[in-house]
Design an enzyme around this catalytic site. Sequence first.
Site, PDB file in Angstrom:
ATOM      1  CB  CYS A 111     -36.952 -14.598  26.968  1.00 20.63           C
ATOM      2  SG  CYS A 111     -35.698 -13.369  27.384  1.00 20.63           S
ATOM      3  CG  HIS A 252     -39.952 -13.822  29.702  1.00 19.03           C
ATOM      4  ND1 HIS A 252     -38.672 -14.512  30.563  1.00 19.03           N
ATOM      5  CD2 HIS A 252     -39.407 -12.956  29.101  1.00 19.03           C
ATOM      6  CE1 HIS A 252     -37.774 -13.923  30.342  1.00 19.03           C
ATOM      7  NE2 HIS A 252     -38.060 -12.869  29.226  1.00 19.03           N
ATOM      8  CG  ASN A 282     -35.258 -11.270  31.239  1.00 19.89           C
ATOM      9  OD1 ASN A 282     -35.435 -12.443  31.363  1.00 19.89           O
ATOM     10  ND2 ASN A 282     -35.282 -10.635  29.978  1.00 19.89           N
TER      11      ASN A 282
HETATM   12  N1  COA Z   1     -31.191   4.368  33.315  1.00 19.98           N
HETATM   13  C1  COA Z   1     -31.601   5.612  32.868  1.00 19.98           C
HETATM   14  N2  COA Z   1     -31.788   5.913  31.644  1.00 19.98           N
HETATM   15  C2  COA Z   1     -31.717   4.968  30.643  1.00 19.98           C
HETATM   16  C3  COA Z   1     -31.256   3.552  31.303  1.00 19.98           C
HETATM   17  C4  COA Z   1     -30.890   3.461  32.382  1.00 19.98           C
HETATM   18  N3  COA Z   1     -30.633   2.261  32.929  1.00 19.98           N
HETATM   19  N4  COA Z   1     -31.387   2.795  30.269  1.00 19.98           N
HETATM   20  C5  COA Z   1     -31.848   3.559  28.960  1.00 19.98           C
HETATM   21  N5  COA Z   1     -31.939   4.651  29.294  1.00 19.98           N
HETATM   22  C6  COA Z   1     -32.045   5.989  28.672  1.00 19.98           C
HETATM   23  C7  COA Z   1     -32.016   5.868  27.276  1.00 19.98           C
HETATM   24  O1  COA Z   1     -30.577   6.058  27.092  1.00 19.98           O
HETATM   25  C8  COA Z   1     -32.760   6.923  26.638  1.00 19.98           C
HETATM   26  O2  COA Z   1     -32.402   8.199  26.651  1.00 19.98           O
HETATM   27  P1  COA Z   1     -32.337   9.141  25.498  1.00 19.98           P
HETATM   28  O3  COA Z   1     -33.618   9.232  25.347  1.00 19.98           O
HETATM   29  O4  COA Z   1     -31.533  10.294  26.070  1.00 19.98           O
HETATM   30  O5  COA Z   1     -31.560   8.409  24.297  1.00 19.98           O
HETATM   31  C9  COA Z   1     -33.972   6.656  27.567  1.00 19.98           C
HETATM   32  O6  COA Z   1     -33.638   6.074  28.783  1.00 19.98           O
HETATM   33  C10 COA Z   1     -35.484   6.222  26.819  1.00 19.98           C
HETATM   34  O7  COA Z   1     -34.817   4.981  26.431  1.00 19.98           O
HETATM   35  P2  COA Z   1     -35.980   3.925  25.899  1.00 19.98           P
HETATM   36  O8  COA Z   1     -35.288   2.714  25.372  1.00 19.98           O
HETATM   37  O9  COA Z   1     -36.907   4.772  25.134  1.00 19.98           O
HETATM   38  O10 COA Z   1     -36.491   3.477  27.201  1.00 19.98           O
HETATM   39  P3  COA Z   1     -37.727   2.296  27.350  1.00 19.98           P
HETATM   40  O11 COA Z   1     -38.805   3.257  28.068  1.00 19.98           O
HETATM   41  O12 COA Z   1     -38.091   1.659  26.096  1.00 19.98           O
HETATM   42  O13 COA Z   1     -36.985   1.363  28.366  1.00 19.98           O
HETATM   43  C11 COA Z   1     -36.044  -0.786  28.040  1.00 19.98           C
HETATM   44  C12 COA Z   1     -35.860   0.711  28.069  1.00 19.98           C
HETATM   45  C13 COA Z   1     -34.936  -1.663  27.827  1.00 19.98           C
HETATM   46  C14 COA Z   1     -36.516  -0.881  29.607  1.00 19.98           C
HETATM   47  C15 COA Z   1     -37.345  -1.399  27.548  1.00 19.98           C
HETATM   48  O14 COA Z   1     -37.206  -0.910  26.083  1.00 19.98           O
HETATM   49  C16 COA Z   1     -37.370  -2.840  27.389  1.00 19.98           C
HETATM   50  O15 COA Z   1     -37.811  -3.334  28.267  1.00 19.98           O
HETATM   51  N6  COA Z   1     -37.306  -3.377  26.270  1.00 19.98           N
HETATM   52  C17 COA Z   1     -37.762  -4.781  26.076  1.00 19.98           C
HETATM   53  C18 COA Z   1     -36.558  -5.689  26.779  1.00 19.98           C
HETATM   54  C19 COA Z   1     -36.575  -6.972  26.679  1.00 19.98           C
HETATM   55  O16 COA Z   1     -37.926  -7.398  27.136  1.00 19.98           O
HETATM   56  N7  COA Z   1     -35.590  -7.596  26.812  1.00 19.98           N
HETATM   57  C20 COA Z   1     -35.748  -9.143  26.796  1.00 19.98           C
HETATM   58  C21 COA Z   1     -36.431 -10.129  25.833  1.00 19.98           C
HETATM   59  S1  COA Z   1     -37.960 -10.131  25.938  1.00 19.98           S
END
Ligand code: COA
Length: 329
Positions: A111, A252, A282
């Site tokens: 990224c 980003h 993204n």
């Molecule tokens: N729809 C519904 N629920 C979802 C889901 C979706 N698309 N994706 C994940 N969940 C669930 C998880 O399974 C988890 O369930 P559980 O509590 O029963 O295990 C719950 O939501 C919370 O998951 P969590 O990972 O804590 O959510 P979050 O608030 O951290 O959001 C991301 C998840 C991926 C959006 C977030 O962590 C993120 O943006 N991370 C950085 C990603 C990134 O920037 N990547 C690129 C490089 S910069």
Amino acid sequence: MTATITSIAHYLPPDVYPNSYFEKYLDTSDEWIMARTGIAERRFIKDGATSDMIVPAARQCLEKRGLEPKDIDCIIVATVTPDHMFPSTACVVQNKIGAMNAWGFDLSAACSGFLFALVTASSLVESGTVKNVLLCGADKMSSILNFDDRAQAVLFGDGAGAVLIEKSKDKEYGIIDHILHIDGVGGPFLHQTAGGSYKPASIETVNNKEHYIYQDGQAVFKAAVVGMADVSLEIMQKNNLNAEDVAWLVPHQANLRIIAATANRMGLDKDKVMINIDKYGNTTAGTIPICLSEWLDMGKIHKGDRLVLSSFGAGYTWGAVYLRWGMNK
Ligand code: COA
């Protein structure tokens, strides 16, 4: 002497996939995706590779500047989804557009790929090694997405941006400063396990879905929030910029909450932040040039504007670039 962006264009595949597309077969909802990421829809390319998105953007970028492909000295492609492991996508693009006088290479920084390549391209131009660089930031994330995993399928999209880097006529304008970092401790949290020399492709790696993205979303989120906000504030302080001086934060586009935390740390209002994650998700190395190109097309960037570009991504890789916009439109 500074280097500057003298032309810019982007390409997005026409096929739009709204959140409702995933609702049909995954345990997810438009509400969850919007609230946790800020994404409403994204584009996926149906046929074609990363180079097929770069080529129209590159052609338009050159056309806007009135240059022919033969005028290009160097092509840099920032991507983690190259057409092939080798040859480089820069070679593929060079051949497709007919840039017969160019050399070039791919740059892998996930990224942060566009920012790392922007600094590299600027240095090549500033040193006089080349007179111009066609810098492309592009990813076909759909080629490495596990569409059965709700925690990653909804986050990414495909897209490309292309910019031309040349010497600035006036040293007040152009790429003024940068702060870039890598830290390999982040590797375990965001990577593609197989397909490289560490774990070559086999029936086992395919069965284990090891050619898809692996991401520990929470770990990456925590590191990104701190990393992107810190480096964005640091580049402001290093250049004696306060919030009023900054016309635009160009972040980003990985998660709206990471963008908001960065803007907040810099003391910037929402109306000074380029945001299009809602439309495209993204696109990895594509996000920053696509933002710049769209905002320029809308007439929202003006000559003399001070911009802070910042990113965080796999590696970990992160950084910020301070530039003063030198183009009239
Ligand atoms: N729809 C519904 N629920 C979802 C889901 C979706 N698309 N994706 C994940 N969940 C669930 C998880 O399974 C988890 O369930 P559980 O509590 O029963 O295990 C719950 O939501 C919370 O998951 P969590 O990972 O804590 O959510 P979050 O608030 O951290 O959001 C991301 C998840 C991926 C959006 C977030 O962590 C993120 O943006 N991370 C950085 C990603 C990134 O920037 N990547 C690129 C490089 S910069």
